[in-house]
Design a protein around this motif. Structure first.
Motif, PDB file in Angstrom:
ATOM      1  N   LEU A  48       0.829  -1.213   0.000  1.00 48.93           N
ATOM      2  CA  LEU A  48       0.000   0.000   0.000  1.00 48.93           C
ATOM      3  C   LEU A  48       0.859   1.258   0.000  1.00 48.93           C
ATOM      4  O   LEU A  48       0.578   2.209  -0.743  1.00 48.93           O
ATOM      5  CB  LEU A  48      -0.909   0.021   1.229  1.00 48.93           C
ATOM      6  N   LEU A  49       1.867   1.278   0.834  1.00 51.89           N
ATOM      7  CA  LEU A  49       2.736   2.449   0.913  1.00 51.89           C
ATOM      8  C   LEU A  49       3.414   2.719  -0.432  1.00 51.89           C
ATOM      9  O   LEU A  49       3.436   3.860  -0.905  1.00 51.89           O
ATOM     10  CB  LEU A  49       3.782   2.267   2.020  1.00 51.89           C
ATOM     11  N   ARG A  50       3.948   1.677  -1.055  1.00 54.83           N
ATOM     12  CA  ARG A  50       4.629   1.838  -2.349  1.00 54.83           C
ATOM     13  C   ARG A  50       3.673   2.314  -3.437  1.00 54.83           C
ATOM     14  O   ARG A  50       4.024   3.149  -4.264  1.00 54.83           O
ATOM     15  CB  ARG A  50       5.260   0.522  -2.803  1.00 54.83           C
ATOM     16  N   ASN A  51       2.457   1.748  -3.451  1.00 50.71           N
ATOM     17  CA  ASN A  51       1.532   1.993  -4.555  1.00 50.71           C
ATOM     18  C   ASN A  51       0.631   3.215  -4.379  1.00 50.71           C
ATOM     19  O   ASN A  51       0.140   3.744  -5.373  1.00 50.71           O
ATOM     20  CB  ASN A  51       0.657   0.760  -4.794  1.00 50.71           C
ATOM     21  N   GLN A  52       0.396   3.646  -3.142  1.00 50.34           N
ATOM     22  CA  GLN A  52      -0.595   4.695  -2.915  1.00 50.34           C
ATOM     23  C   GLN A  52      -0.028   6.002  -2.352  1.00 50.34           C
ATOM     24  O   GLN A  52      -0.765   6.971  -2.258  1.00 50.34           O
ATOM     25  CB  GLN A  52      -1.684   4.188  -1.953  1.00 50.34           C
ATOM     26  N   PHE A  53       1.231   6.009  -1.963  1.00 48.01           N
ATOM     27  CA  PHE A  53       1.797   7.176  -1.296  1.00 48.01           C
ATOM     28  C   PHE A  53       3.145   7.560  -1.895  1.00 48.01           C
ATOM     29  O   PHE A  53       3.853   6.721  -2.435  1.00 48.01           O
ATOM     30  CB  PHE A  53       2.022   6.887   0.200  1.00 48.01           C
ATOM     31  N   HIS A  54       3.478   8.822  -1.754  1.00 47.92           N
ATOM     32  CA  HIS A  54       4.859   9.269  -1.916  1.00 47.92           C
ATOM     33  C   HIS A  54       5.438   9.139  -0.507  1.00 47.92           C
ATOM     34  O   HIS A  54       5.112   9.945   0.373  1.00 47.92           O
ATOM     35  CB  HIS A  54       4.913  10.728  -2.389  1.00 47.92           C
ATOM     36  N   VAL A  55       6.237   8.119  -0.284  1.00 40.54           N
ATOM     37  CA  VAL A  55       6.730   7.814   1.059  1.00 40.54           C
ATOM     38  C   VAL A  55       8.056   8.523   1.294  1.00 40.54           C
ATOM     39  O   VAL A  55       8.998   8.367   0.516  1.00 40.54           O
ATOM     40  CB  VAL A  55       6.908   6.290   1.259  1.00 40.54           C
ATOM     41  N   VAL A  56       8.094   9.273   2.377  1.00 41.39           N
ATOM     42  CA  VAL A  56       9.313   9.974   2.753  1.00 41.39           C
ATOM     43  C   VAL A  56       9.870   9.311   4.015  1.00 41.39           C
ATOM     44  O   VAL A  56       9.196   9.257   5.039  1.00 41.39           O
ATOM     45  CB  VAL A  56       9.051  11.468   3.018  1.00 41.39           C
ATOM     46  N   TYR A  57      11.056   8.797   3.897  1.00 45.53           N
ATOM     47  CA  TYR A  57      11.759   8.205   5.035  1.00 45.53           C
ATOM     48  C   TYR A  57      12.527   9.334   5.710  1.00 45.53           C
ATOM     49  O   TYR A  57      13.489   9.853   5.151  1.00 45.53           O
ATOM     50  CB  TYR A  57      12.673   7.095   4.523  1.00 45.53           C
ATOM     51  N   LEU A  58      12.054   9.747   6.879  1.00 49.53           N
ATOM     52  CA  LEU A  58      12.761  10.752   7.668  1.00 49.53           C
ATOM     53  C   LEU A  58      13.837  10.023   8.461  1.00 49.53           C
ATOM     54  O   LEU A  58      13.536   9.356   9.444  1.00 49.53           O
ATOM     55  CB  LEU A  58      11.798  11.487   8.607  1.00 49.53           C
ATOM     56  N   ARG A  59      15.046  10.125   8.002  1.00 50.45           N
ATOM     57  CA  ARG A  59      16.145   9.352   8.579  1.00 50.45           C
ATOM     58  C   ARG A  59      16.918  10.194   9.592  1.00 50.45           C
ATOM     59  O   ARG A  59      17.387  11.286   9.281  1.00 50.45           O
ATOM     60  CB  ARG A  59      17.072   8.864   7.459  1.00 50.45           C
ATOM     61  N   ALA A  71      10.501   3.662   0.393  1.00 49.36           N
ATOM     62  CA  ALA A  71      10.817   5.096   0.313  1.00 49.36           C
ATOM     63  C   ALA A  71      10.833   5.617  -1.115  1.00 49.36           C
ATOM     64  O   ALA A  71      11.539   5.094  -1.964  1.00 49.36           O
ATOM     65  CB  ALA A  71      12.146   5.387   0.992  1.00 49.36           C
ATOM     66  N   SER A  72      10.050   6.661  -1.343  1.00 51.96           N
ATOM     67  CA  SER A  72      10.117   7.419  -2.588  1.00 51.96           C
ATOM     68  C   SER A  72      11.188   8.492  -2.471  1.00 51.96           C
ATOM     69  O   SER A  72      11.734   8.952  -3.466  1.00 51.96           O
ATOM     70  CB  SER A  72       8.778   8.114  -2.861  1.00 51.96           C
ATOM     71  N   GLN A  73      11.454   8.899  -1.238  1.00 54.04           N
ATOM     72  CA  GLN A  73      12.384   9.991  -0.950  1.00 54.04           C
ATOM     73  C   GLN A  73      12.971   9.747   0.445  1.00 54.04           C
ATOM     74  O   GLN A  73      12.249   9.323   1.348  1.00 54.04           O
ATOM     75  CB  GLN A  73      11.610  11.311  -0.981  1.00 54.04           C
ATOM     76  N   ILE A  74      14.248   9.982   0.595  1.00 56.09           N
ATOM     77  CA  ILE A  74      14.903   9.883   1.899  1.00 56.09           C
ATOM     78  C   ILE A  74      15.407  11.263   2.276  1.00 56.09           C
ATOM     79  O   ILE A  74      16.089  11.928   1.489  1.00 56.09           O
ATOM     80  CB  ILE A  74      16.073   8.868   1.874  1.00 56.09           C
ATOM     81  N   VAL A  75      15.023  11.694   3.480  1.00 60.24           N
ATOM     82  CA  VAL A  75      15.443  13.004   3.966  1.00 60.24           C
ATOM     83  C   VAL A  75      16.155  12.809   5.299  1.00 60.24           C
ATOM     84  O   VAL A  75      15.575  12.286   6.247  1.00 60.24           O
ATOM     85  CB  VAL A  75      14.233  13.951   4.145  1.00 60.24           C
ATOM     86  N   ASP A  76      17.415  13.185   5.351  1.00 61.35           N
ATOM     87  CA  ASP A  76      18.160  13.149   6.605  1.00 61.35           C
ATOM     88  C   ASP A  76      17.740  14.360   7.429  1.00 61.35           C
ATOM     89  O   ASP A  76      17.777  15.493   6.938  1.00 61.35           O
ATOM     90  CB  ASP A  76      19.665  13.155   6.334  1.00 61.35           C
ATOM     91  N   VAL A  77      17.314  14.115   8.672  1.00 66.34           N
ATOM     92  CA  VAL A  77      16.694  15.171   9.475  1.00 66.34           C
ATOM     93  C   VAL A  77      17.583  15.741  10.577  1.00 66.34           C
ATOM     94  O   VAL A  77      17.237  16.773  11.155  1.00 66.34           O
ATOM     95  CB  VAL A  77      15.357  14.680  10.090  1.00 66.34           C
ATOM     96  N   ASP A  78      18.685  15.115  10.869  1.00 68.31           N
ATOM     97  CA  ASP A  78      19.543  15.588  11.960  1.00 68.31           C
ATOM     98  C   ASP A  78      19.947  17.040  11.735  1.00 68.31           C
ATOM     99  O   ASP A  78      20.439  17.411  10.671  1.00 68.31           O
ATOM    100  CB  ASP A  78      20.805  14.726  12.073  1.00 68.31           C
ATOM    101  N   GLY A  79      19.692  17.877  12.753  1.00 64.28           N
ATOM    102  CA  GLY A  79      20.104  19.272  12.724  1.00 64.28           C
ATOM    103  C   GLY A  79      19.260  20.180  11.854  1.00 64.28           C
ATOM    104  O   GLY A  79      19.620  21.334  11.651  1.00 64.28           O
ATOM    105  N   LYS A  80      18.141  19.694  11.327  1.00 64.36           N
ATOM    106  CA  LYS A  80      17.287  20.516  10.464  1.00 64.36           C
ATOM    107  C   LYS A  80      15.997  20.879  11.194  1.00 64.36           C
ATOM    108  O   LYS A  80      15.470  20.086  11.962  1.00 64.36           O
ATOM    109  CB  LYS A  80      16.937  19.766   9.175  1.00 64.36           C
TER     110      LYS A  80
END
Length: 161
Positions: free
Chosen positions: A81-92, A136-145
């Motif tokens: 479902l996540l792959r097919n129905q969402f733009h999944v952002v992995y907040l790493r 994940a459609s997109q990976i965003v590194d979140v440390d310090g942001k």
């Protein structure tokens, strides 16, 4: 858990003009109990079933920013479902960042109770890493942001898809 989904999600939703759903809050409203109560009274399997049902209910809504719990990726159907129905952002975030954010609330999180916080976080991240990468459609590194900077990065990623 602890990567900032519940903080960044509303910021992103406002920026996009979308609705926002925190899946854990949706699960609690559906069950009429807190997540720790669900775990204690019914067990993790019952929680995961509720999580899957709530995710499926959200999957076909449009203009929605959804913040699911970190374990949502465990179930194969959820990953589909996540792959097919969402733009999944992995907040790493690095384990140390997550541990610092969760230090005062670990006793309220069923998967962290009774364990060394840092070791448990690292173990969960290791166990789930391949699943996060799979969806994940997109990976965003979140440390310090800031939440605003993270939302901006996600919005830019959405424009490029």
């Amino acid at each position: 858990m602890g990567c900032g989904k519940s903080t960044v999600g509303p910021v992103l939703a406002r920026r996009l003009g979308y609705g926002f759903v925190d899946l854990d809050s949706d699960i609690q409203a559906t069950a009429g109990r807190t997540i720790p109560e669900i775990f204690q009274l019914d067990g993790e399997a019952a929680f995961r079933a509720l999580e899957s049902a709530c995710l499926a209910r959200c999957a076909y809504q449009s203009r929605l920013v959804l913040a699911p719990g970190g374990g949502v990726v465990i179930a194969v159907e959820n990953r589909r479902l996540l792959r097919n129905q969402f733009h999944v952002v992995y907040l790493r975030a690095c384990p140390a960042t997550i541990a610092e954010r969760l230090r005062g609330e670990a006793e309220h999180r069923p998967l962290l109770r009774g364990h060394s916080l840092e070791e448990r976080i690292e173990r969960l991240m290791t166990e789930r890493a391949a699943f996060y990468d799979e969806v994940a459609s997109q990976i965003v590194d979140v440390d310090g942001k800031s939440p605003e900077a993270i939302a901006e990065e996600i919005a830019c990623g959405l424009k490029s898809t």
